[in-house]
Structure formats: structure tokens, C-alpha cells
Enzyme design. Structure first.
Site, PDB file in Angstrom:
ATOM      1  CG  ASP A  28      -0.222  -0.076   2.536  1.00  0.00           C
ATOM      2  OD1 ASP A  28       1.036  -0.059   2.523  1.00  0.00           O
ATOM      3  OD2 ASP A  28      -0.891  -0.157   3.577  1.00  0.00           O
TER       4      ASP A  28
ATOM      5  NE  ARG B  99      11.197  27.644   4.290  1.00  0.00           N
ATOM      6  CZ  ARG B  99      11.291  27.591   2.965  1.00  0.00           C
ATOM      7  NH1 ARG B  99      11.558  28.673   2.279  1.00  0.00           N
ATOM      8  NH2 ARG B  99      11.131  26.443   2.330  1.00  0.00           N
ATOM      9  CD  GLN B 100       4.359  25.163   6.935  1.00  0.00           C
ATOM     10  OE1 GLN B 100       3.382  24.678   7.474  1.00  0.00           O
ATOM     11  NE2 GLN B 100       4.889  24.664   5.824  1.00  0.00           N
TER      12      GLN B 100
ATOM     13  CE  LYS C  50      13.282  37.558   1.933  1.00  0.00           C
ATOM     14  NZ  LYS C  50      13.828  36.175   1.874  1.00  0.00           N
TER      15      LYS C  50
ATOM     16  CG  ASP D  21      18.900  33.677   2.745  1.00  0.00           C
ATOM     17  OD1 ASP D  21      18.813  33.746   3.984  1.00  0.00           O
ATOM     18  OD2 ASP D  21      17.981  34.018   1.977  1.00  0.00           O
TER      19      ASP D  21
HETATM   20  C1  R5P Z   1      13.712  33.607   4.316  1.00  0.00           C
HETATM   21  O1  R5P Z   1      13.635  34.368   5.268  1.00  0.00           O
HETATM   22  C2  R5P Z   1      14.892  32.708   4.091  1.00  0.00           C
HETATM   23  O2  R5P Z   1      16.007  33.181   4.778  1.00  0.00           O
HETATM   24  C3  R5P Z   1      15.195  32.577   2.630  1.00  0.00           C
HETATM   25  O3  R5P Z   1      15.536  33.868   2.147  1.00  0.00           O
HETATM   26  C4  R5P Z   1      14.041  32.044   1.855  1.00  0.00           C
HETATM   27  O4  R5P Z   1      13.533  30.912   2.483  1.00  0.00           O
HETATM   28  C5  R5P Z   1      14.452  31.736   0.458  1.00  0.00           C
HETATM   29  O5  R5P Z   1      13.321  31.324  -0.242  1.00  0.00           O
HETATM   30  P1  R5P Z   1      13.236  31.498  -1.812  1.00  0.00           P
HETATM   31  O6  R5P Z   1      14.463  30.861  -2.410  1.00  0.00           O
HETATM   32  O7  R5P Z   1      11.981  30.765  -2.176  1.00  0.00           O
HETATM   33  O8  R5P Z   1      13.145  32.965  -2.101  1.00  0.00           O
END
Ligand code: R5P
Length: 288
Positions: free
Chosen positions: A33, A89-90, A184, A210
């Protein structure tokens, strides 16, 4: 013994190499399944380290199964390393009726382990959702390694103020360069607007760093602004190269010189390992 999740086999192997701790072979199968089954080898030590990025809902489930299998096999001291913590992120119920998803997954992961180590969780505060001792570590310094040594008057830029500490870590590890950040504004899940920083970028090499590149919206927007400003080579560096959708294409079209990323998420761009950072952090955590 190191027990790898299926999405973290490269990092788990690098950690085994780095520490000399044996690597377990995990057999994985599916029931008719579609339900997942994992199986550990017969001989498992009393102490074990699961290394498993929760890059998908399936990977989240796999961690729970690996933890349960480890306990069944008699593991007493179990450390769960989540190199990339999904759902982080949530970290709030953004609309009425929504869950705090990061809390839900953290609680579930906590039930099967003695401690949790995560690498660069999107918000460090999500570590408080775990109900066992939980720590975060940063692999950002590793991002300096693959950068060319001859960057011209380098500028290390964060796409937003929240990533400035991470960018400073990369700059410090590189050894020279200015640090700045953009402002941003996120318009949707895939669209962002970036306001240029005050720094002069013409004829300079720039590293935009980032924690995550997901859709590439943030990075491609940043690279576009920098190229318009006359920047020379622009590198996109991140700890977690999720690179979903057409992210690679977006970055290429924006004119990225190269993507530099770790193996917390295993992608072709994962040119440097987080293993030395994870090894030190696990040792310190287990000894504390
Ligand atoms: C947001 O605050 C994170 O630090 C990243 O900048 C974000 O998750 C990047 O997401 P994406 O590549 O979809 O812009």
C-alpha cells in the site's frame, strides 16, 4: 553507530569518515500500500546518532521509524541530528485555523530520542518546541571554503537583516570583505522585492548568503539588483540548497557565477560538507 536517513546518506558518510564512528546500512522497503518500512542491521551499539534531514513529509516519517527501530534494537543513548529541519518556516499560525507546524514536528521527533541537534534552523526559536534537550549549530563558516581565493574587493550581502549574522560568519571564515544587507519584502511564496543596500557594488565580487535557497526568488532578485549595479561576479551561497521549482534556472538567468552550498540538503550544488561542524556539535552536546 551512525544511522543515515535516506536523504542524508552523503552527510552521514562524511560524518562517519570524520569521526571514525561506524555507519549502519539501513534497508528500506515499502508495503504494497506504499507504507514505508526501515530495517537496521542486527548489531547496533548502545549509542547511536541518526542523521536525517526532514526534506519531505516522507523524510519526517522516516526519522520517526528510524528512532523507533533504534530503540527496539536496544539503543540507550540516541542523538537525532536533523541537518535540514523541514517545516521550520511554519513557526507560527499565520492565519486562523493553521497549525504551528514546526511545533508539531518537533514534538513528534522529541518522543523517540534523547537529544536533537539541528543545523541552521530557519528560526533558532523553533528549537524551543522540542521537548528533549535541543541545540542548533551553524554550518555557515563552511561556505567560505569553495569560494575563489581571489575575490575582488569582496562584499558579503544578506538578502535581509535576519541573515546578516550568517553572512558575517561566512565573511569571517573567508577572512576579508565588507558585510551589508538588503531590505527584502516578500510579496508571495515565490515573489520577493529587494531594495538595494547602500554599499557600492560596481566592479566588485559579491557573495549573497542565506540560510536557504528554495524557489530561488530571493537570490535571483538579489543577483539581478547587483548585476544592474555593476557587480562583477556574484556568488549565491546557502547552507540548505533546497532548490525547488526552477530555482537553478532562475539563478542562471539572473547571472550567478556559482552556487555554493552544504550537504545538509544533498544537491549537485552541495560542494562542501557540514560534517566537521556536526561532529564538533554532537561531541559537545553528548559530553555536556
Ligand atoms: C527567508 O527568510 C529565508 O532566509 C530565505 O531567504 C528564503 O527561504 C528563500 O526562499 P526562496 O528561495 O523561495 O526565495
Amino acid at each position: 553507530m551512525i544511522i543515515p536517513g535516506s536523504a542524508s546518506q552523503t552527510l552521514a558518510a562524511a560524518l562517519a569518515d570524520h569521526t571514525g564512528i561506524p555507519l549502519a546500512t539501513v534497508a528500506s522497503d515499502r508495503f504494497p500500500d506504499g507504507e514505508l518500512l526501515v530495517e537496521l542491521p542486527d548489531a547496533i551499539d548502545d549509542r547511536a546518532i541518526i542523521v536525517a534531514s526532514t526534506v519531505s513529509s516522507e523524510a519526517h516519517l522516516e526519522v520517526l521509524l528510524l528512532q523507533d527501530a533504534a530503540r527496539e534494537a536496544g539503543v540507550n543513548q540516541l542523538t537525532t541530528v536533523i541537518p535540514y529541519l523541514g517545516y521550520a518556516r511554519q513557526d507560527a499560525a499565520f492565519e486562523p485555523g493553521q497549525p504551528v507546524s514546526a511545533r508539531a514536528v518537533a514534538r513528534a521527533i522529541s518522543t523517540g530520542t534523547d537529544r536533537v541537534l539541528a543545523v541552521n534552523p530557519h528560526e533558532p526559536a523553533v528549537m524551543d518546541f522540542f521537548t528533549v534537550p535541543a541545540r542548533a549549530t551553524s554550518a555557515a563558516t563552511q561556505l567560505a571554503g569553495p569560494l575563489p581565493t581571489d575575490l575582488t574587493n569582496p562584499l558579503f550581502l544578506a538578502p535581509d537583516s535576519g541573515a546578516r549574522d550568517l553572512v558575517t560568519e561566512v565573511r569571517d571564515a573567508y577572512g576579508r570583505g565588507e558585510v551589508d544587507h538588503f531590505e527584502k519584502t516578500r510579496r508571495s511564496g515565490r515573489a520577493v522585492e529587494i531594495a538595494p543596500s547602500d554599499a557600492r557594488v560596481a566592479d566588485r565580487d559579491v557573495v549573497v548568503a542565506d540560510d536557504i535557497i528554495a524557489t530561488g526568488g530571493t537570490m535571483s532578485e538579489a543577483i539581478g539588483v547587483l548585476r544592474e549595479g555593476g557587480a562583477d561576479r556574484v556568488y549565491a551561497a546557502c547552507v540548505h540548497p533546497l532548490l525547488t521549482d526552477a530555482a537553478r534556472t532562475r539563478l542562471a538567468q539572473a547571472g550567478v557565477a556559482a552556487i555554493v552550498a552544504t550537504d545538509t540538503v544533498e544537491r549537485p550544488a552541495s560542494t562542501v560538507s557540514a560534517a566537521p561542524i556536526v561532529a564538533d556539535a554532537v561531541r559537545a552536546f553528548e559530553d555536556s
